[in-house]
Scaffold this motif. Sequence first.
Motif, short mmCIF file in Angstrom:
data_model
loop_
_atom_site.label_atom_id
_atom_site.label_comp_id
_atom_site.label_asym_id
_atom_site.label_seq_id
_atom_site.Cartn_x
_atom_site.Cartn_y
_atom_site.Cartn_z
N VAL A 241 14.74 15.82 44.72
CA VAL A 241 14.38 14.49 45.25
C VAL A 241 15.66 13.73 45.58
CG1 VAL A 241 13.19 12.31 44.78
CG2 VAL A 241 12.28 14.47 43.83
N VAL B 20 9.03 11.04 42.54
CA VAL B 20 8.87 10.55 43.91
C VAL B 20 8.34 9.12 43.90
CG1 VAL B 20 7.68 10.83 46.12
CG2 VAL B 20 8.56 12.85 44.90
N LEU C 87 13.65 9.34 52.44
CA LEU C 87 13.27 10.21 51.32
C LEU C 87 13.39 11.66 51.79
CD1 LEU C 87 11.95 10.67 48.46
CD2 LEU C 87 9.74 10.61 49.66
N LEU D 16 12.95 15.68 50.39
CA LEU D 16 12.46 16.56 49.30
C LEU D 16 12.81 18.00 49.64
CD1 LEU D 16 8.87 15.10 48.63
CD2 LEU D 16 11.01 14.55 47.44
N SER E 138 13.51 17.21 40.11
CA SER E 138 12.34 16.89 39.28
C SER E 138 11.71 18.20 38.80
CB SER E 138 11.31 16.11 40.11
OG SER E 138 10.58 17.01 40.94
N ASP F 251 4.28 14.25 41.61
CA ASP F 251 5.65 14.08 41.11
C ASP F 251 6.00 12.63 40.78
OD1 ASP F 251 8.78 15.64 42.18
OD2 ASP F 251 8.32 14.26 40.52
#
Length: 302
Positions: free
Chosen positions: A44, A126, A56, A58, A39, A123
């Motif tokens: 991501v 996300v 998730l 990051l 991103s 973001d």
Amino acid sequence: MVAIGTKGCSREEGWFTDNWSGGLRLSVRVKRVLRDVESAYQHVRVLETEELGRMLVLDGNIQCAEADEAAYHELIVHPGLCRAGAGTGRKKNVLIIGGGDGGAAREALRHEDVGRVDLVDIDPEVTRAARELLPGIWRSPRGGALHEDTRLQIRNEDGLRFLEEAAEVPAEGYDLIVVDATDPVGPGTILFSDRFYEALRCRIGEHGAVSVQAGSWWFLPDVLRTAYRGLGRVFGMARAYHCWSAVYPGGLWNLVLATLGDDPAEVDRERAEGLLGCRFYDAESHRAAFVLSPDARRALRG
Ligand code: SAM
């Protein structure tokens, strides 16, 4: 959460590895990669894992997993709203800075007297990934998807700018501001500054509180001390506490709850016990979360 060791992960076939430190790693067996995008702010990924459900990630660091995320999201939200000094009466306003996975917003919406939750994550990738790929997290306690809960407003912008511009801040202020952001790397860095803490102070109501994700007394003591000291300086009362986690380094993660004077560890037992659907939070776990070991207290004092 910042890479405690080297950034990112090793790519052993079928496994994702989060490097906790130079000598410690957590490896998770992966069934499928559901999203993998760069991103404007971070890398991501959403992974389908063998044992922890969907996860998730990051910038190579695990943020949350469906199997255990409630342990963290319940503890970063409910102590602030169920503490004895939280005040009663009118509908409550909650602001979540970061938290784009939706878990903290879901927990805030569990309180029937919460009338408004503003979710501000920088973001859009996300919040989009969570909405499309994390149904176990992105859901309303009233049933249905999180974004279908009419009390929720989602914004994709910088948390500090949202606070300083204040165009959307309710006139009476927020009763709880949750800072569920990545650690002080990349866009998360500004969220550990005195300027940010001052901005938080200006936006809470008369019985308001702020809870922040504050690293680990063992793996990230500087992050914990920065949050504890900075919030204590600006608010007058700050207490460190902890929650269990299956995916964060060491299995125990630290949080800090700051108020304008009331003791965060004092719980409104009736309110805490009245919360339906919690797996990790009640009046007993509220009080226990604020009991730190002697070593942890020494680390806090530095
Ligand atoms: N529970 C996780 C942890 O302990 O690290 C945090 C999860 S949440 C997904 C972290 C979020 O903070 C990310 O979605 C990121 O986009 C957001 N974020 C980072 N810096 C931000 C900023 N300055 N303003 C708003 N959101 C930010």
